[in-house]
Design a protein around this motif. Structure first.
Motif, mmCIF file in Angstrom:
data_model
loop_
_atom_site.group_PDB
_atom_site.id
_atom_site.type_symbol
_atom_site.label_atom_id
_atom_site.label_comp_id
_atom_site.label_asym_id
_atom_site.label_seq_id
_atom_site.Cartn_x
_atom_site.Cartn_y
_atom_site.Cartn_z
ATOM 1 N N UNK A 260 0.815 -1.224 0.000
ATOM 2 C CA UNK A 260 0.000 0.000 0.000
ATOM 3 C C UNK A 260 0.850 1.276 0.000
ATOM 4 N N UNK A 261 1.991 1.251 0.709
ATOM 5 C CA UNK A 261 2.858 2.418 0.749
ATOM 6 C C UNK A 261 3.487 2.672 -0.617
ATOM 7 N N UNK A 262 3.946 1.606 -1.259
ATOM 8 C CA UNK A 262 4.557 1.742 -2.584
ATOM 9 C C UNK A 262 3.527 2.227 -3.597
ATOM 10 N N UNK A 263 2.313 1.654 -3.538
ATOM 11 C CA UNK A 263 1.265 2.053 -4.480
ATOM 12 C C UNK A 263 0.879 3.516 -4.289
ATOM 13 N N UNK A 264 0.811 3.974 -3.045
ATOM 14 C CA UNK A 264 0.451 5.361 -2.785
ATOM 15 C C UNK A 264 1.515 6.301 -3.333
ATOM 16 N N UNK A 265 2.764 5.984 -3.092
ATOM 17 C CA UNK A 265 3.834 6.844 -3.598
ATOM 18 C C UNK A 265 3.877 6.817 -5.123
ATOM 19 N N UNK A 266 3.575 5.650 -5.709
ATOM 20 C CA UNK A 266 3.568 5.544 -7.168
ATOM 21 C C UNK A 266 2.518 6.456 -7.787
ATOM 22 N N UNK A 267 1.413 6.654 -7.094
ATOM 23 C CA UNK A 267 0.368 7.534 -7.626
ATOM 24 C C UNK A 267 0.792 8.999 -7.610
ATOM 25 N N UNK A 268 1.498 9.413 -6.553
ATOM 26 C CA UNK A 268 1.812 10.829 -6.384
ATOM 27 C C UNK A 268 3.221 11.212 -6.841
ATOM 28 N N UNK A 269 4.134 10.233 -6.872
ATOM 29 C CA UNK A 269 5.529 10.533 -7.222
ATOM 30 C C UNK A 269 6.137 9.347 -7.967
ATOM 31 N N UNK A 270 5.577 8.981 -9.123
ATOM 32 C CA UNK A 270 5.996 7.737 -9.794
ATOM 33 C C UNK A 270 7.469 7.714 -10.178
#
Length: 335
Positions: A179-189
């Motif tokens: 979930x942390x990786x996916x969240x960061x991927x959305x905002x700072x890919x």
């Protein structure tokens, strides 16, 4: 980009040739993949004369394994290797090396490669159709596993060389951080991830003498920088494998017998996999399909075919036996 591309001599020298595959454009400019080929000579009586092999490299890599190509050519197969978009021969100035936001993006690379491979056979309806063998290393093994599951009936066999089927943290760790990786991927890919490659895997290959000098930027000592968008794409692939695939052809997984932690150099890195946790990969491999064979190779490193002479010979002998005695019967034995 030009509309017409031709086979030209490759950097590996004869008999290798390369073909640029035009894939369109993205925010970083023109996108291409590159197909490299090596064709057998006097292969009429060889056991795999009707086989085309498509090889896909791993992370921070490109195709240079000439001995592997010769192995397949000696069996009569036509060998092709694909430098995926933004890797090796396919890298263009200003591009983020190796970056994709989804492993499904490589469907276009693979489709273009297969179209080029099959072009010479068009209009020859009287000939038997050629069989396709997919071979992938590390991240390429993950990519081809997912592709083969989504494209039933395309491949006659899949060969995976230390495929990256699970995160090094194991399934529990992957589920915790996903979930942390996916969240960061959305905002700072395209943000920067911590550096985890300390260069020891490259050092192991250099000590074994199996890694040639690479063109600048194609295979950095510590690998390419990684980014949240890319890591999320890989972890989504891991999750898909963990849920179970249904690859409809025989699958062979080649792995080292042991792993070594990549945190500190040790001589054991020349005889073990210092990239993946091979026991986890062996367990996860059972999720690929109903006909999976796992062969553990003593003293092999992460890229099994770049291991020392003895484990490399062991692996190729096992691969040959699996192909000819099981997965792919000789052409004259088919009914």
């Amino acid at each position: 980009m030009t509309d017409v591309q031709k086979w030209v001599p490759d950097i590996l020298g004869a008999p290798f040739e390369q073909l640029t595959l035009l894939l369109g454009t993205d925010a970083e400019g023109d996108v291409v993949a590159t197909l490299v080929r090596s064709r057998p000579r006097a292969a009429a009586l060889a056991p795999l004369v009707d086989v085309d092999v498509l090889y896909v490299h791993g992370w921070s890599d490109y195709f240079f394994q000439t001995d592997l190509a010769r192995f397949w050519n000696r069996l009569g197969a036509r060998f092709y290797a694909l430098d995926l978009r933004k890797y090796g021969r396919s890298m263009r100035q200003g591009q983020t090396p190796g970056y994709v936001a989804s492993l499904d993006e490589y469907d276009a690379d693979i489709a273009a490669a297969l179209d080029a491979m099959r072009a010479r056979s068009r209009g020859r309806a009287r000939r038997s159709p050629r069989r396709l063998v997919l071979m992938g290393h590390s991240t390429g093994g993950l990519t081809l596993s997912l592709w083969a599951a989504r494209h039933p009936g395309e491949a006659a066999a899949v060969v995976l060389n230390s495929p990256w089927l699970e995160l090094q943290t194991g399934a529990i760790g992957r589920q915790a951080i996903a979930p942390l990786v996916a969240a960061r991927a959305r905002f700072d890919p395209l943000g920067t991830n911590p550096v985890v490659d300390l260069g020891f895997y490259t050092r192991a290959q250099r000590e074994l003498g199996t890694l040639p000098d690479s063109p600048e930027g194609w295979r950095p000592e510590r690998g390419f920088p990684t980014h949240p968008g890319w890591l999320a794409a890989v972890m989504k692939g891991h999750s898909t494998v963990a849920a179970g695939l249904d690859i409809d052809c025989p699958v062979l997984v080649l792995l080292s017998k042991g792993s070594t932690s990549p945190i500190q150099w040790s001589d054991a890195m020349t005889t073990t996999d210092s990239v993946l946790v091979v026991d986890d990969i062996a367990r996860t491999a059972t999720r690929l399909g109903n006909r999976v064979t796992v062969i553990r190779v003593p003293d092999a490193i992460h890229d099994v075919v770049l291991s020392g002479a003895e484990p490399r010979a062991h692996a190729l002998a096992a691969l040959r036996a699996w192909l000819i005695e099981g997965a792919l019967a000789p052409i004259e034995a088919r009914v």
